[in-house]
Design a protein around this motif. Structure first.
Motif, PDB file in Angstrom:
ATOM      1  N   LEU A   1      58.281  23.913   6.486  1.00  0.00           N
ATOM      2  CA  LEU A   1      59.700  24.014   6.807  1.00  0.00           C
ATOM      3  C   LEU A   1      59.946  25.187   7.752  1.00  0.00           C
ATOM      4  CD1 LEU A   1      61.222  23.537   3.228  1.00  0.00           C
ATOM      5  CD2 LEU A   1      60.925  21.795   4.994  1.00  0.00           C
ATOM      6  N   SER A   2      61.078  25.164   8.449  1.00  0.00           N
ATOM      7  CA  SER A   2      61.438  26.289   9.310  1.00  0.00           C
ATOM      8  C   SER A   2      61.728  27.518   8.440  1.00  0.00           C
ATOM      9  CB  SER A   2      62.669  25.938  10.148  1.00  0.00           C
ATOM     10  OG  SER A   2      63.761  25.613   9.313  1.00  0.00           O
ATOM     11  N   LEU A   3      61.343  28.681   8.944  1.00  0.00           N
ATOM     12  CA  LEU A   3      61.516  29.914   8.177  1.00  0.00           C
ATOM     13  C   LEU A   3      62.967  30.377   8.229  1.00  0.00           C
ATOM     14  CD1 LEU A   3      58.290  31.894   9.135  1.00  0.00           C
ATOM     15  CD2 LEU A   3      58.619  30.060   7.466  1.00  0.00           C
ATOM     16  N   VAL A   4      63.383  31.087   7.199  1.00  0.00           N
ATOM     17  CA  VAL A   4      64.761  31.562   7.140  1.00  0.00           C
ATOM     18  C   VAL A   4      64.878  32.905   7.856  1.00  0.00           C
ATOM     19  CG1 VAL A   4      65.207  30.365   4.985  1.00  0.00           C
ATOM     20  CG2 VAL A   4      64.423  32.740   4.922  1.00  0.00           C
ATOM     21  N   SER A   5      66.073  33.209   8.296  1.00  0.00           N
ATOM     22  CA  SER A   5      66.350  34.458   8.994  1.00  0.00           C
ATOM     23  C   SER A   5      66.818  35.521   8.018  1.00  0.00           C
ATOM     24  CB  SER A   5      67.426  34.211  10.053  1.00  0.00           C
ATOM     25  OG  SER A   5      68.084  35.397  10.399  1.00  0.00           O
TER      26      SER A   5
ATOM     27  N   GLY B   1      48.793  39.976  19.648  1.00  0.00           N
ATOM     28  CA  GLY B   1      48.176  41.012  18.823  1.00  0.00           C
ATOM     29  C   GLY B   1      49.040  41.412  17.656  1.00  0.00           C
ATOM     30  N   VAL B   2      50.360  41.487  17.872  1.00  0.00           N
ATOM     31  CA  VAL B   2      51.288  41.838  16.790  1.00  0.00           C
ATOM     32  C   VAL B   2      51.289  40.762  15.717  1.00  0.00           C
ATOM     33  CG1 VAL B   2      53.737  42.098  16.234  1.00  0.00           C
ATOM     34  CG2 VAL B   2      52.768  43.340  18.172  1.00  0.00           C
ATOM     35  N   VAL B   3      51.324  39.502  16.133  1.00  0.00           N
ATOM     36  CA  VAL B   3      51.329  38.398  15.163  1.00  0.00           C
ATOM     37  C   VAL B   3      50.066  38.435  14.314  1.00  0.00           C
ATOM     38  CG1 VAL B   3      51.184  35.886  14.947  1.00  0.00           C
ATOM     39  CG2 VAL B   3      52.854  36.915  16.497  1.00  0.00           C
ATOM     40  N   ARG B   4      48.947  38.811  14.925  1.00  0.00           N
ATOM     41  CA  ARG B   4      47.673  38.872  14.202  1.00  0.00           C
ATOM     42  C   ARG B   4      47.471  40.195  13.481  1.00  0.00           C
ATOM     43  NH1 ARG B   4      43.700  36.463  18.971  1.00  0.00           N
ATOM     44  NH2 ARG B   4      44.293  34.257  18.750  1.00  0.00           N
ATOM     45  N   ASN B   5      48.451  41.111  13.588  1.00  0.00           N
ATOM     46  CA  ASN B   5      48.320  42.447  12.986  1.00  0.00           C
ATOM     47  C   ASN B   5      47.110  43.198  13.535  1.00  0.00           C
ATOM     48  OD1 ASN B   5      50.600  42.367  11.358  1.00  0.00           O
ATOM     49  ND2 ASN B   5      49.521  41.402   9.665  1.00  0.00           N
ATOM     50  N   GLU B   6      46.884  43.072  14.836  1.00  0.00           N
ATOM     51  CA  GLU B   6      45.762  43.735  15.489  1.00  0.00           C
ATOM     52  C   GLU B   6      46.297  44.792  16.455  1.00  0.00           C
ATOM     53  OE1 GLU B   6      42.863  39.766  15.531  1.00  0.00           O
ATOM     54  OE2 GLU B   6      43.739  40.528  17.388  1.00  0.00           O
ATOM     55  N   SER B   7      45.854  46.038  16.296  1.00  0.00           N
ATOM     56  CA  SER B   7      46.252  47.127  17.204  1.00  0.00           C
ATOM     57  C   SER B   7      47.753  47.080  17.498  1.00  0.00           C
ATOM     58  CB  SER B   7      45.447  47.048  18.510  1.00  0.00           C
ATOM     59  OG  SER B   7      44.076  47.119  18.266  1.00  0.00           O
TER      60      SER B   7
ATOM     61  N   VAL C   1      64.876  47.320  19.615  1.00  0.00           N
ATOM     62  CA  VAL C   1      64.102  46.746  18.508  1.00  0.00           C
ATOM     63  C   VAL C   1      62.647  47.204  18.582  1.00  0.00           C
ATOM     64  CG1 VAL C   1      63.232  44.595  17.523  1.00  0.00           C
ATOM     65  CG2 VAL C   1      65.611  44.740  18.280  1.00  0.00           C
ATOM     66  N   LEU C   2      62.048  47.125  19.764  1.00  0.00           N
ATOM     67  CA  LEU C   2      60.649  47.532  19.929  1.00  0.00           C
ATOM     68  C   LEU C   2      60.480  49.026  19.655  1.00  0.00           C
ATOM     69  CD1 LEU C   2      59.762  45.480  23.137  1.00  0.00           C
ATOM     70  CD2 LEU C   2      58.805  45.136  20.855  1.00  0.00           C
ATOM     71  N   GLU C   3      61.454  49.815  20.050  1.00  0.00           N
ATOM     72  CA  GLU C   3      61.413  51.252  19.793  1.00  0.00           C
ATOM     73  C   GLU C   3      61.376  51.524  18.295  1.00  0.00           C
ATOM     74  OE1 GLU C   3      63.793  54.665  21.994  1.00  0.00           O
ATOM     75  OE2 GLU C   3      65.059  53.694  20.490  1.00  0.00           O
ATOM     76  N   SER C   4      62.183  50.786  17.541  1.00  0.00           N
ATOM     77  CA  SER C   4      62.212  50.963  16.081  1.00  0.00           C
ATOM     78  C   SER C   4      60.896  50.527  15.451  1.00  0.00           C
ATOM     79  CB  SER C   4      63.379  50.170  15.487  1.00  0.00           C
ATOM     80  OG  SER C   4      64.617  50.681  15.933  1.00  0.00           O
ATOM     81  N   PHE C   5      60.308  49.444  15.965  1.00  0.00           N
ATOM     82  CA  PHE C   5      59.002  49.012  15.464  1.00  0.00           C
ATOM     83  C   PHE C   5      57.929  50.055  15.775  1.00  0.00           C
ATOM     84  CE2 PHE C   5      60.316  44.315  15.875  1.00  0.00           C
ATOM     85  CZ  PHE C   5      60.633  44.247  14.529  1.00  0.00           C
ATOM     86  N   SER C   6      57.979  50.622  16.966  1.00  0.00           N
ATOM     87  CA  SER C   6      56.895  51.498  17.421  1.00  0.00           C
ATOM     88  C   SER C   6      56.772  52.764  16.597  1.00  0.00           C
ATOM     89  CB  SER C   6      57.092  51.861  18.899  1.00  0.00           C
ATOM     90  OG  SER C   6      58.231  52.693  19.067  1.00  0.00           O
TER      91      SER C   6
ATOM     92  N   THR D   1      56.961  38.838   8.860  1.00  0.00           N
ATOM     93  CA  THR D   1      56.859  37.527   9.487  1.00  0.00           C
ATOM     94  C   THR D   1      58.170  37.115  10.140  1.00  0.00           C
ATOM     95  OG1 THR D   1      55.179  36.828   7.890  1.00  0.00           O
ATOM     96  CG2 THR D   1      56.349  35.092   9.073  1.00  0.00           C
ATOM     97  N   ALA D   2      59.284  37.288   9.424  1.00  0.00           N
ATOM     98  CA  ALA D   2      60.585  36.902   9.973  1.00  0.00           C
ATOM     99  C   ALA D   2      60.911  37.697  11.237  1.00  0.00           C
ATOM    100  CB  ALA D   2      61.672  37.120   8.924  1.00  0.00           C
ATOM    101  N   ARG D   3      60.497  38.936  11.294  1.00  0.00           N
ATOM    102  CA  ARG D   3      60.807  39.780  12.454  1.00  0.00           C
ATOM    103  C   ARG D   3      59.894  39.478  13.632  1.00  0.00           C
ATOM    104  NH1 ARG D   3      61.849  45.154   8.695  1.00  0.00           N
ATOM    105  NH2 ARG D   3      63.669  44.263   7.632  1.00  0.00           N
ATOM    106  N   LYS D   4      58.683  39.055  13.344  1.00  0.00           N
ATOM    107  CA  LYS D   4      57.816  38.617  14.430  1.00  0.00           C
ATOM    108  C   LYS D   4      58.382  37.379  15.110  1.00  0.00           C
ATOM    109  CE  LYS D   4      53.671  40.497  12.229  1.00  0.00           C
ATOM    110  NZ  LYS D   4      52.418  40.174  11.491  1.00  0.00           N
ATOM    111  N   ILE D   5      59.077  36.556  14.334  1.00  0.00           N
ATOM    112  CA  ILE D   5      59.717  35.371  14.906  1.00  0.00           C
ATOM    113  C   ILE D   5      60.818  35.781  15.877  1.00  0.00           C
ATOM    114  CG2 ILE D   5      61.152  33.366  14.337  1.00  0.00           C
ATOM    115  CD1 ILE D   5      59.532  33.064  11.779  1.00  0.00           C
ATOM    116  N   VAL D   6      61.531  36.859  15.570  1.00  0.00           N
ATOM    117  CA  VAL D   6      62.549  37.363  16.497  1.00  0.00           C
ATOM    118  C   VAL D   6      61.902  37.734  17.831  1.00  0.00           C
ATOM    119  CG1 VAL D   6      64.255  39.185  16.912  1.00  0.00           C
ATOM    120  CG2 VAL D   6      64.051  38.170  14.639  1.00  0.00           C
ATOM    121  N   LEU D   7      60.739  38.387  17.776  1.00  0.00           N
ATOM    122  CA  LEU D   7      60.029  38.743  19.005  1.00  0.00           C
ATOM    123  C   LEU D   7      59.587  37.504  19.771  1.00  0.00           C
ATOM    124  CD1 LEU D   7      57.814  41.719  17.724  1.00  0.00           C
ATOM    125  CD2 LEU D   7      59.967  41.835  18.986  1.00  0.00           C
TER     126      LEU D   7
END
Length: 584
Positions: free
Chosen positions: A131-135, A183-189, A223-228, A236-242
């Motif tokens: 199913l589609s993921l929820v926000s 790389g972010v989706v895979r949790n790599e570097s 958003v990227l600044e806050s992640f960094s 997972t839900a936030r990676k979908i935003v990216l």
């Protein structure tokens, strides 16, 4: 956060809800032991349906969605899902049940509903269900003013580019974003990849200029600044935003200049603003976005939100610590019984029956925690113990020792689980560190850094320092209105970098830097005044050098980011009209 309207109702029905949850758990435990007994699933599904009705009446929206998805998961199990998916669904069901039980306790104690806490558990189930993921925003119960601003205080150096050229140039910048996103989706570097994505968005901002779409780049950078800096955690839900930001880039590539005057999609805007609202970052982008949109706190920062999730979201939470602690205590008692049997001391049938029941319960619980291998191994020994009960023959010492081995393996697995989550306060979404660093000896091979001389690591660091110096000199050249004095020594600096990279057997990266050196020599140092490169060309040159630097950074911190970033660098050089030498 808003208070729940039906809190009084929850107080009245909580005891029945708790009892129902325990019944569902019992049905799942029995089914785990005998997966042919679908009647248990039917009973569990009926109880879930009742719970869904209760949650609808008392306005527990998040809990209602989670229970609905659990019902659907049981339906698929009864319809005969493949074995591999079957185990995953059972694991998600068990995890969802634990989270739901803990969430009900949270709502009851805190006297407020925070349905966004359930989003990870809901999305875990939905991944299994297809199913589609929820926000997160849809479950946040917060009011964020969403509007398009007339002006975006972002672009300070617009690149003058022919409109027909925008799609071609945007394609390469999107590729840089995609490499980082992968790389972010895979949790790599993650740190390095976030830097790559940030550079891509900044370049998009300069490429497109002051157009309505610029608001997308501006909010994305916040958003990227806050992640960094870790002010907002990647889930997972936030990676979908990216990934949705990437889709807007794709539209620019495919539709060209006609897309520039499009407004940022309001649903994407609110998702991004919600993440910025959660952030406690004092970065410039974040603060500017908060000020311009009048964003205020929602009563909980992301750090506090994640802390609450850790309390209820599976192995990272205290509920699991309690469960595991209880199992370890039971194992201590079990070992005493097995030790007696192994030493030839008589063990009566009642003790053997109790041993089988206890181990069966532990096996089922471990399956729910995702420890499927240890659970299966223990279940096999439970079947052997059941045979002991009906067998009139005296038990051998060896029989007890086999069960003891399985119990010790179980104890070790549980201890590892406890230690794993006690050592760290970070959530499960934090990337695992690589065991070894691999420096590519060629495009198809690698050499572990810990097998090389310490000088190799020093060479990587020095190469990065030299690249940084070269990039700064190019920036000075641009700021000084093309005064060549700033770049006279850059070719020599890059020549040293080429030698260092060849020494490290990083031939592909070395060839990219060599092409950059050739561009600077031919187009800048010895170029005629009327043939000097444009600002956009210099930015593209910086893209190539920065890409190589990101690649080396991944090696330096022992988290390689792959060769995709070098492809971006090669495309940057090709865009400048210089071919990268191919490795023989």
């Amino acid at each position: 956060m808003m208070k729940m309207d039906g809190m009084a109702s929850l107080t009245l029905v909580k005891q029945e809800v708790d009892a129902t949850l325990k019944q569902i758990e019992s049905h799942l435990r029995v089914f785990l032991e005998n997966q042919e007994d679908t009647e248990r699933l039917i009973q569990g599904q009926a109880l879930l349906h009742q719970l869904r009705g209760v949650f609808t009446l008392i306005n527990l929206a998040g809990a209602e969605v989670l229970v609905s998805d659990m019902e659907m998961a049981i339906t698929q199990l009864m319809e005969g899902v493949q074995t591999a998916n079957r185990e995953a669904r059972l694991l998600s069901l068990g995890h969802g049940l634990l989270v739901l039980s803990h969430y009900i306790e949270f709502v009851y104690c805190k006297q407020r509903s925070v349905p966004v806490l359930l989003v990870p558990a809901i999305n875990e189930l939905r991944c299994q269900l297809g199913l589609s993921l929820v926000s997160e925003f849809d479950f946040s119960e917060v009011d964020i003013p969403v509007r398009q601003l007339e002006d975006t205080p972002l672009v300070d150096a617009v690149e003058v580019v022919d409109l027909n050229e925008i799609p071609r140039r945007a394609r390469r910048l999107r590729q840089l974003f995609q490499v980082g996103l992968l790389g972010v989706v895979r949790n790599e570097s993650v740190d390095t990849n976030i830097k790559m994505m940030t550079r891509s968005v900044e370049r998009f901002a300069r490429l497109t200029g002051d157009v309505p779409l610029a608001q997308l780049w501006w909010v994305s950078l916040a958003v990227l600044e806050s992640f960094s800096i870790g002010a907002v955690q990647l889930t997972t839900a936030r990676k979908i935003v990216l990934s949705r930001i990437d889709r807007e880039m794709k539209r620019l590539v495919s539709e060209g200049a006609s897309y520039l005057n499009e407004l940022m999609p309001l649903d994407l805007l609110r998702e991004c603003l919600y993440l910025v609202t959660l952030s406690n970052s004092d970065g410039q982008y974040t603060q500017d976005v908060k000020h311009s949109f009048g964003l205020s706190g929602i009563g909980m920062t992301d750090a506090e939100l994640q802390e609450q999730r850790k309390l209820m979201n599976g192995p990272g939470g205290t509920i699991i610590g309690t469960v595991v602690g209880n199992m370890l205590e039971e194992i201590t008692s079990i070992k005493d019984t097995l030790d007696s049997g192994a030493r030839g001391i008589f063990v009566d049938q009642a003790s053997i029956q109790e041993l089988a029941d206890t181990l069966s319960r532990i096996s089922s619980t471990m399956a729910m925690l995702g420890m499927l291998e240890a659970s299966t191994h223990l279940r096999e020994q439970v079947q052997e113990i059941r045979i002991w009960i009906t067998d009139a023959q005296p038990l051998s010492d060896e029989a007890f020792r086999k069960v003891a081995d399985a119990v010790l393996y179980t104890e070790q697995s549980l201890s590892i689980l406890v230690n794993k989550y006690n050592r760290s306060n970070v959530s499960q979404t934090v990337e695992p560190e690589a065991d070894t660093l691999r420096l590519p000896a060629s495009e198809s091979g690698g050499v572990a850094l810990n097998l090389l001389d310490e000088a190799y690591a020093v060479v990587v660091t020095q190469a990065r320092i030299a690249l940084s110096q070269a990039t700064k000199k190019i920036t000075l050249y641009l700021d000084s209105k093309m005064d060549k004095i700033h770049v006279q020594t850059v070719p020599d600096v890059l020549h040293d970098v080429v030698g260092a990279l060849n020494f490290l057997c990083l031939s592909r990266a070395a060839n990219i830097v060599a092409a950059c050196k050739a561009f600077i020599q031919q187009r800048i140092v010895y170029g005629a005044a009327g043939e000097l490169p444009s600002n956009f060309d210099l930015e593209t040159l910086a893209d190539a050098l920065t890409s190589v630097d990101y690649y080396l950074e991944g090696l330096e911190v022992q988290k390689p980011i792959g060769l995709g970033i070098l492809e971006v660098a090669e495309e940057s050089i090709a865009e400048l009209g210089f071919a990268v030498s191919q490795v023989a």
